[in-house]
Each structure stands twice: as structure tokens, then as C-alpha cells.
Write a protein that holds these residues in place. Structure first.
Motif, PDB file in Angstrom:
ATOM      1  N   CYS A 163       0.743  -1.138  -0.016  1.00  0.00           N
ATOM      2  CA  CYS A 163       0.327  -0.385  -0.095  1.00  0.00           C
ATOM      3  C   CYS A 163       1.257   0.786  -0.169  1.00  0.00           C
ATOM      4  O   CYS A 163       1.809   1.236   0.418  1.00  0.00           O
ATOM      5  N   ASP A 239      16.693   2.384  -3.080  1.00  0.00           N
ATOM      6  CA  ASP A 239      16.918   2.740  -1.343  1.00  0.00           C
ATOM      7  C   ASP A 239      18.504   2.499  -1.118  1.00  0.00           C
ATOM      8  O   ASP A 239      19.067   3.542  -0.865  1.00  0.00           O
ATOM      9  N   ARG A 242      20.548   5.320  -2.458  1.00  0.00           N
ATOM     10  CA  ARG A 242      20.231   6.127  -1.479  1.00  0.00           C
ATOM     11  C   ARG A 242      20.847   6.036   0.140  1.00  0.00           C
ATOM     12  O   ARG A 242      22.312   7.098   0.674  1.00  0.00           O
TER      13      ARG A 242
ATOM     14  N   VAL B  33       2.945   6.528   3.611  1.00  0.00           N
ATOM     15  CA  VAL B  33       3.120   5.794   4.570  1.00  0.00           C
ATOM     16  C   VAL B  33       3.241   4.402   3.232  1.00  0.00           C
ATOM     17  O   VAL B  33       2.650   3.999   2.314  1.00  0.00           O
ATOM     18  N   ARG B  34       4.015   3.476   3.826  1.00  0.00           N
ATOM     19  CA  ARG B  34       3.719   2.491   2.745  1.00  0.00           C
ATOM     20  C   ARG B  34       3.958   0.728   3.616  1.00  0.00           C
ATOM     21  O   ARG B  34       4.574   1.155   4.429  1.00  0.00           O
ATOM     22  N   ARG B  53       5.694   1.162   7.067  1.00  0.00           N
ATOM     23  CA  ARG B  53       6.920   2.311   7.212  1.00  0.00           C
ATOM     24  C   ARG B  53       6.043   3.360   6.805  1.00  0.00           C
ATOM     25  O   ARG B  53       5.441   3.937   5.897  1.00  0.00           O
ATOM     26  N   GLU B  57      11.676   8.182   2.802  1.00  0.00           N
ATOM     27  CA  GLU B  57      11.833   8.157   1.252  1.00  0.00           C
ATOM     28  C   GLU B  57      11.252   6.716   0.445  1.00  0.00           C
ATOM     29  O   GLU B  57      11.819   7.064  -0.766  1.00  0.00           O
ATOM     30  N   SER B  58      11.466   5.948   1.256  1.00  0.00           N
ATOM     31  CA  SER B  58      12.059   4.112   1.053  1.00  0.00           C
ATOM     32  C   SER B  58      10.586   4.185  -0.675  1.00  0.00           C
ATOM     33  O   SER B  58       9.377   4.488   0.097  1.00  0.00           O
ATOM     34  N   LEU B  59      11.152   3.427  -1.126  1.00  0.00           N
ATOM     35  CA  LEU B  59      10.152   3.411  -2.176  1.00  0.00           C
ATOM     36  C   LEU B  59       9.567   1.436  -2.212  1.00  0.00           C
ATOM     37  O   LEU B  59       8.290   1.549  -2.254  1.00  0.00           O
ATOM     38  N   ALA B  60      10.296   1.147  -1.350  1.00  0.00           N
ATOM     39  CA  ALA B  60      10.254  -0.701  -1.078  1.00  0.00           C
ATOM     40  C   ALA B  60       9.508  -0.477   0.371  1.00  0.00           C
ATOM     41  O   ALA B  60       9.231   0.305   1.034  1.00  0.00           O
ATOM     42  N   ALA B  61       8.067  -1.258   0.198  1.00  0.00           N
ATOM     43  CA  ALA B  61       7.473  -0.966   1.417  1.00  0.00           C
ATOM     44  C   ALA B  61       8.099  -2.620   2.096  1.00  0.00           C
ATOM     45  O   ALA B  61       8.023  -2.225   3.599  1.00  0.00           O
ATOM     46  N   THR B  62       8.949  -3.064   2.168  1.00  0.00           N
ATOM     47  CA  THR B  62       9.602  -4.061   2.866  1.00  0.00           C
ATOM     48  C   THR B  62      10.475  -3.671   4.228  1.00  0.00           C
ATOM     49  O   THR B  62      11.557  -2.689   3.703  1.00  0.00           O
TER      50      THR B  62
END
Lengths: 593, 205
Positions: A163, A239, A242, B33-34, B53, B57-62
Motif C-alpha cells: 500500500c 533505496d 540512497r 506511508v507504505r 513504513r 523516502e523508501s520506495l519498497a515496503a519491506t
């Protein structure tokens, strides 16, 4: 959720017809469309993916924007219409949402749908985040209409089930279908196919050029080291870049096919080495190798083919960080050590009260001491393979239980063959196998586990449920009647919790010549109101443990003195344990405790 | 402030709803939020984990290994299973409920609860162990154990979000007939979380 984002994007793009077959991780796309349907969109769970794609194709021929949803293995079933549709083309925008499952977390294979895109010559978009999926689905409709071909959107599990905060634009695009116009272009014939083949191949070059300008493909940064990637692997790479504060040239590929060749050339220019990060197959890696070879570039391209990154399994932040750290000569920051004691594994199990447990147990009891093979199929009941039931000897793909059983019978005539198939899977691809067995006079027992729903994927309606996704009531397709009409002479409907009747029916069925069929009818526990739990009378319990050993119900626990206890919040009072206890220690509401 | 949260438990304990509620509360407070879930076969009583999360700034939710600021264990063994993702400074909330996998009931594997609790106690300075199951039952249903644990996290100040935002998230996401039950469950946990932190502060003084 990524799947919800795709659905909302499709609604915004003016989709009119949405068809699909449920399958993790794709299911919520169609469900979200149905939930947000103002009545102007036709939504159906089709009987299988092939049917879904053909229904959608007809609507797209008639100028409607259409979407088809499925998981990666669903596309195998729908590959027949897929290949021909690439030749015939569409009028209304048609988007195929095919979700891949690296891991695999909930699938039979780790196949890569980007290959299907290449194979069929259809463009494919590959999102890295839910936000991007929302943008891509809208672009996919526009692209499909522009080029007159279906377009594939291929999210993976970590995008489907993630999400993110997305601003949703409620302004819906209006696309009124022009209707079906009779034209020879809709009739595939060898001569037309030849002509179309030439056109499609030309179009690939045009598309590759268009994609070099697409905002979904981006080259940025500079230096002699380059990192290319797609999907969730790209998100991890961003990620890591960065977090490690790296200065590298990057190439984000959102359209793996047709490959944005011009943009790739500008990425490769001046690079000494490239690391490719993509889950499943080396699609981007191969494309870059080809371009480097064609242009005689002296650049080392590493990825799967040189063993830097794995083919199998899903990628993680840690895997990507290690690969990038090695590639850039940085040290991989150490993960703090955590020592933990040995933990018991916790594989998924059939729920407490699941009727499949009773069905398997009845067949197991009836066939005790006999030579029998149990072929299984795809659904919750695949979990019948676990101990202590041990009742799934084979599982291949949707519908295969029925046909695999026939092959084994041909080689082992003395073995009794039982084919277990769920109700939704029976409608999906089980029926042709039964016709095959009847007509070719093969002795098998068909066991239909009818729990009145498509349980594993979250309780979608199917033709046996009497409900549709448009909220209407429809006459149920009667499985017993259907079987009789195709020539199955011995058909019984039985409640599996009536173990005595179930066991005697199984014995009788196993003696029948030709195809016999038992339909075990009992609803999935998710469809019924939870009754008062069973409990164990500790005075009567002799701590023999037979109940647990026989059926492995997750609601039953051994307590310190070796006696059994039942967790009341998860017990559905199915009574199977009570029927096994030799001391009458387990019972329902009025049971003395 | 960036906060990475992990929710670990057994399929069927309501992790997906818990992560949705955190997500909704975070959005109400203006955070990006992710979240990432385990959906599919594991939901049938298998090990499941949700990642949330908040900010960042993370793009991944894990949540990567060693980076979670908070681990909420819905079940003892599953909390331990996911410890490797907890940061050295991370905090823990653990429902001490033990759910035996069938493999344990069948005698194929061992469940060493003592060793698990020891490991958890060593893993984090700030840790709250509670019997969420009983609190949920007191609130009206053992199914509400997920919301009890969220209440504990907020009451203890382990989540950078307010009680009001969670109550609003409950109103926004759950059907009305479940509001009162979940408000009660949240507050049971909230009070416990609050008290646990006060006791600890008192001890230090």
C-alpha cells in the motif's frame, strides 16, 4: 494496495468491461473495480482465464475499454486467445493485468510474464511501486487504443500487495463504445495472419522508439558504472543507492518489451560495467547484452547470466544491497547478528472446521490397506498433502487432478484412483477431463470438494454459487446434474461430516466400473456463522492423542498432562474430532465439561 | 519522523487490518506511508508478517534487516522469527499468547516458549509483554487482539501517532457494528501501554 491502485486507475481511464479469474496476487484488482462500480462497468469472475480474455476481446472489438485480470499461470490457460489477439488486434483499449509471483509465495511456477509479452509481440509495462502501477494502467489503455493491440501490465506480488499513499483523481474519462462493426479483420485466416505478422513486427520497432521517450523509462546520473533494473528490484536499488550514497548512472526500465533501445544506447554510452537488477528471468539483461553486441561496445554486463544475481526466488533489499556493494567496490554494511533459538516451522494448514479435512479423512479411512493414489488440484485442499492427512499424491495445475489420474490408471490398472477437485476448479478446467474419462472408459473416482466458494483466493463466486459480481442472483449450475448429463452414471452427494455415510460411499464408489463421482457438500467455514466451540471433558480424556494424530486440527493442542484442549475462538464445532475419540471425551454445547 | 514497524503473527490474527489501521492513522496525521502484506496461502494459519513504513523516502515496503523501530508480535514464536529485522534500538510489543503449529501438536517439532521469551527480553530495552488475548476477550472478542496491541503501541508512545487518529481510522475502515468493540479493545491496550511506560519510568527514578 497496488491492486487497488490498478483498479482505480482503470476506472479513471473509463474501463467498461472487466473480466478475470481469481489468483494470488492478482485477485483484488477485479474486486476493487466491483466495489467501486457505479453500475456503468460490467464486471465478472469468468469461469477461467481463457473465457475471461475472450469475453473482454469481444467487448474490445466493440470499442469498449476492457481489462482482464489473472495471475501468471492464468495466462498459460489464456495463451490461446492471447497469441491470436496479437494478430487480430482490438478497437477499444484492452489491458491484461497479469501478476507475477517471484518466490513463489503462492504459485506453482516462477514464470516471467515478460516472456509472454515478447512471445506474443505485445507491449508490457512493469511497475515498481503502487503509484507507478496507477499511472501505468492509465497509460496502458491509451497505448492499447493507439496501437490497436492489447497491452500487458505485469505487477509482481510486492507491488500488488503493497500500500502507498496515492492521490486519486475522481474525474473519469468518458469512452463510449462505438459498437461492433462487421469486418473481415475480425476473422483470423492464414492469409490475414501472414499480413498481420509483417505489420506486428514493424510495429515492434516503432514501439521501441516510442518507449525510448516514455516517462516510465529513465536514465540519470553519470560515471563509468551503471545500474539497470525494473520492478520491485528497482525500488530496492533506489533505496540502496540512497543509503550507500552512491554516484552511479542508472537506467530504470518500465517497459521491458519492446525494449527502449535508443534510450538503452544512451545509458550504455561511456560505461565500463553494468549491473542489472530484475526478478525472475534476465529479460533486461539479455536486451542490454544484445544492444552492446550490436554496437560493439566494450562493457561488462553482469546479472543472472554471470552468476552475480539469482534466477530463482524473490529479491530483497539485502540481496540487492550486497550485489550493488560488490559491484561498486563498497563494503556491504553488516547486518547485526541476532541469535535466536530453533523455532518450529509454521506452514499453512487447512482451517479448523474445514470440510476438506473430513472429506480427505473419509477417503483415507475407506481406502486403508488398499492400493490407491490420490491426485490433487489447485486450491485450499492442496493443503491436504500435509501430515497427518497425507492425501495429495500429485498436484500439477488447474484441472489436472482428473486427467493425471487417468494416466496413472492406464499404467497401474490394479490401483484405485481418486481425483480430488474443488468446485471452482471443476468449473475452471475440470470438466473436459471428466468427459475424457467417461468417453474413454477409465475407472476413476472423481471427488468434488464442493464448499460453495472459491476459498483460497478469498471467496469469489463461481457458477455453482448462484451469485455474480454484478450483485445479481443466477441459477446455480448443478454439478451432479452436469456429471450425469455427460454420462457419469454413479453420482452421490454427501456431507463429509457424516463420516459413516461418507466412508461407505467411498467404498462403493471405488468398486464402480468407469467414472464414479462423490460430491462432498459442506460450506467453507468462512461462509457460516461460527457456532459454539467443542470442548474436551478432561475426566474422560485418556491422553491417547489419537484425535490430533489422525486429523491434525489447528484448534487442538496437547496440554501438560498429555490431554487435549480445544481453542474456542477458532473451533467451528465440525465434530470430526468427536467422531474419532474412542472415549467420547469431545463434544459440543451440551457436552458435560 | 521515519518509523518502520513490523507486525508478525499467525495467519488469521488480523495483521492486515492492523497494518491498514496504522496506515490510515498515519495518513490522517499527514505522513506518507507504505505497507506490505503476506496475502495468499500463508493466511491459512501460516507465518505472516506485515511491514508498515511511516514517513521516510523508501520506495519498497519491506523493512530491511536490523531497521525496524517497532516489532509487534501477535504471537510469541512469530515475534522471535522476525527479530532479525528489529533495530538494536528497536522496541518490542509481544502478545505472550502461544499458538502451537500443528507440527508441534503432532510431536514433530518443539516449541520452547522459555527460550523464546528469554531471547525477546535480551533483544530490546523497551519491551512490553502482555496477554493480549485476555484483554481482547475482556473487551468483547478475542478477535480484537490486533487492536489491543495497536492500543498498547500508542499508549506506550512506541508509535508516533495519536489515540484520536486510531479511533478515527477504526471509524473509517470498520463497519459501524464493530466500532464499540474495537474502541474498547484499543483502550484496553492503550491503558496497559501507558501504565507499562509509567512503571518503567518510576523504576528508573
Amino acid at each position: 494496495m497496488g491492486n487497488e491502485a490498478i483498479a482505480l486507475g482503470a476506472i479513471k481511464a473509463g474501463v467498461r468491461v472487466v473480466c478475470g479469474y481469481p489468483g494470488t496476487p492478482s485477485t483484488e484488482v477485479l474486486e476493487t473495480v466491483a466495489k467501486n462500480n457505479d453500475g456503468s462497468i460490467y464486471v465478472e469472475w469468468s469461469v477461467n482465464e481463457k473465457t475471461a480474455m475472450e469475453v473482454a476481446a469481444g467487448a474490445a472489438y466493440s470499442g469498449a475499454r476492457t481489462m482482464v485480470t489473472m495471475k501468471q499461470v492464468g495466462l498459460n490457460v489464456a495463451s490461446d486467445p492471447l497469441m491470436s489477439l496479437a494478430y487480430i488486434g482490438v478497437k477499444g483499449g484492452m489491458v491484461l493485468v497479469v501478476a507475477d509471483d517471484p518466490g513463489p509465495l503462492s504459485s506453482q511456477t516462477e514464470q516471467d510474464t515478460r516472456h509472454f509479452a515478447k512471445f506474443s509481440n505485445l507491449p508490457v509495462l512493469d511497475p515498481s511501486t503502487p503509484e507507478e502501477a496507477y499511472a501505468m494502467i492509465q497509460a496502458a489503455f491509451a497505448l492499447s487504443e493507439k496501437v490497436g493491440l492489447p497491452v500487458i501490465l505485469r505487477p509482481t506480488t510486492r507491488v500488488c500487495h503493497a500500500c502507498a499513499s496515492i492521490d486519486v483523481d475522481d474525474n473519469r474519462e468518458e469512452h463510449i463504445p462505438s459498437g461492433f462493426e462487421k469486418d473481415s479483420r475480425w476473422v483470423i485466416f492464414p492469409r490475414l495472419s501472414y499480413k498481420k505478422h509483417i505489420e506486428i513486427e514493424k510495429l515492434q520497432t516503432v514501439l521501441a522508439e516510442t518507449f525510448s521517450e516514455s516517462p516510465f523509462n529513465r536514465v540519470s546520473g553519470k560515471g563509468s558504472l551503471g545500474i539497470a533494473g525494473s520492478g520491485i528490484a528497482w525500488a530496492y536499488a533506489q533505496d540502496v543507492i540512497r543509503d550507500l550514497d552512491l554516484d552511479v548512472k542508472t537506467f530504470k526500465v518500465g517497459t521491458p518489451y519492446p525494449f527502449p533501445e535508443k534510450l538503452a544506447e544512451s545509458f550504455l554510452e561511456g560505461l565500463e560495467a553494468v549491473l542489472v537488477l530484475e526478478e525472475l528471468d534476465p529479460v533486461i539483461e539479455e536486451a542490454l547484452l544484445e544492444i552492446a553486441g550490436k554496437n560493439g561496445l566494450k562493457v561488462t554486463i553482469s546479472g543472472k547470466k554471470d552468476g552475480t544475481t539469482p534466477y530463482a526466488g524473490e529479491y530483497s533489499y539485502e540481496l540487492v544491497r550486497k550485489a550493488i556493494a560488490e559491484f561498486t567496490g563498497r563494503s556491504d554494511p553488516e547486518v547485526p547478528e541476532t541469535t535466536i533459538p530453533p523455532l518450529p516451522a509454521r506452514p499453512p494448514v487447512l482451517c479448523a472446521g474445514c470440510p476438506h479435512r473430513a472429506s480427505f479423512y473419509a477417503v483415507k479411512k475407506a481406502m486403508k490397506g488398499r492400493k490407491a493414489v490420490f491426485t490433487g488440484d489447485i486450491g485450499c485442499y492442496t493443503l491436504g498433502n500435509a501430515k497427518p492427512l497425507n492425501m495429495v499424491d500429485t498436484c500439477l495445475c488447474m484441472g489436472a487432478s482428473v486427467s493425471v489420474a487417468q494416466g496413472i490408471k492406464r499404467v497401474e490398472p490394479d490401483t484405485r484412483l481418486f481425483a480430488f477437485i474443488g468446485d471452482s476448479t471443476f468449473f475452471h478446467t475440470g470438466i473436459p477431463g471428466v468427459i475424457n474419462a467417461v468417453y474413454n472408459q477409465t475407472d476413476i473416482v472423481l471427488v468434488v470438494l464442493d464448499n460453495s466458494t472459491t476459498a483460497m483466493t478469498g471467496h469469489q463466486p463461481h457458477p455453482g454459487t448462484g451469485r455474480t459480481m454484478m450483485g445479481s442472483v443466477s441459477e446455480k449450475i448443478d454439478i451432479a446434474g452436469l456429471l450425469k448429463s455427460i454420462g457419469v452414471k454413479w453420482v452421490r452427494k454427501i456431507n463429509p461430516f457424516d463420516q459413516k455415510a461418507a466412508i461407505s460411499a467411498v467404498k462403493e464408489a471405488s468398486e464402480v466400473k468407469g467414472v464414479s463421482a462423490i460430491i462432498f457438500e459442506a460450506p467453507c467455514i468462512a461462509l457460516i456463522k461460527k457456532p459454539e466451540a467443542f470442548s474436551v471433558d478432561s475426566d474422560k480424556c485418556r491422553a491417547c492423542g489419537l484425535c490430533i494424530r489422525e486429523i491434525g486440527c489447528p484448534s487442538m493442542f496437547l496440554i501438560d498432562d498429555g490431554k487435549v484442549q480445544i481453542e474456542p475462538s477458532t473451533c467451528y464445532a465440525c465434530g470430526l474430532c468427536g467422531s474419532i475419540c474412542p472415549f467420547g471425551a469431545i463434544g459440543g454445547m451440551n457436552h458435560e465439561n | 519522523m521515519k518509523t518502520d514497524v513490523l507486525i508478525a503473527g499467525v495467519g488469521g490474527q488480523g495483521q492486515v487490518l492492523a497494518s491498514r489501521l496504522i496506515g490510515a492513522a498515519a495518513i490522517l496525521e499527514g505522513y506518507a506511508v507504505r505497507t506490505g502484506e503476506t496475502i495468499g496461502m500463508s493466511q491459512r494459519g501460516g507465518s505472516v508478517v506485515s511491514h508498515v513504513r511511516i514517513g521516510g523516502e523508501s520506495l519498497a515496503a519491506t523493512v530491511p534487516f536490523g531497521q525496524a523501530d517497532l516489532l509487534i508480535g501477535f504471537e510469541l514464536c512469530e515475534a522471535v522469527r522476525n527479530l532479525k529485522r528489529l533495530s538494536k534500538k528497536g522496541r518490542l510489543i509481544v502478545n505472550t499468547q502461544r499458538i502451537n503449529p500443528v507440527t508441534v501438536s503432532l510431536g514433530m517439532e518443539q516449541y520452547d516458549a522459555g527460550a523464546m521469551e528469554e531471547t525477546l527480553k535480551r533483544a530490546a530495552q523497551d519491551a512490553i509483554f502482555l496477554d493480549g488475548y485476555s484483554l481482547a476477550r475482556e473487551a468483547g472478542s478475542v478477535k480484537a487482539v490486533n487492536v489491543v496491541l495497536l492500543g498498547t503501541a500508542v499508549g506506550a508512545g512506541y508509535l508516533p501517532l495519536s489515540r484520536e487518529s486510531f479511533l478515527q481510522a477504526i471509524r473509517d475502515i470498520l463497519p459501524q457494528k464493530l466500532h464499540d468493540l474495537n474502541f474498547a479493545a484499543f483502550d484496553k491496550g492503550y491503558e496497559l501501554g501507558n501504565r507499562a511506560v509509567e512503571d518503567k519510568t518510576a523504576q528508573i527514578k
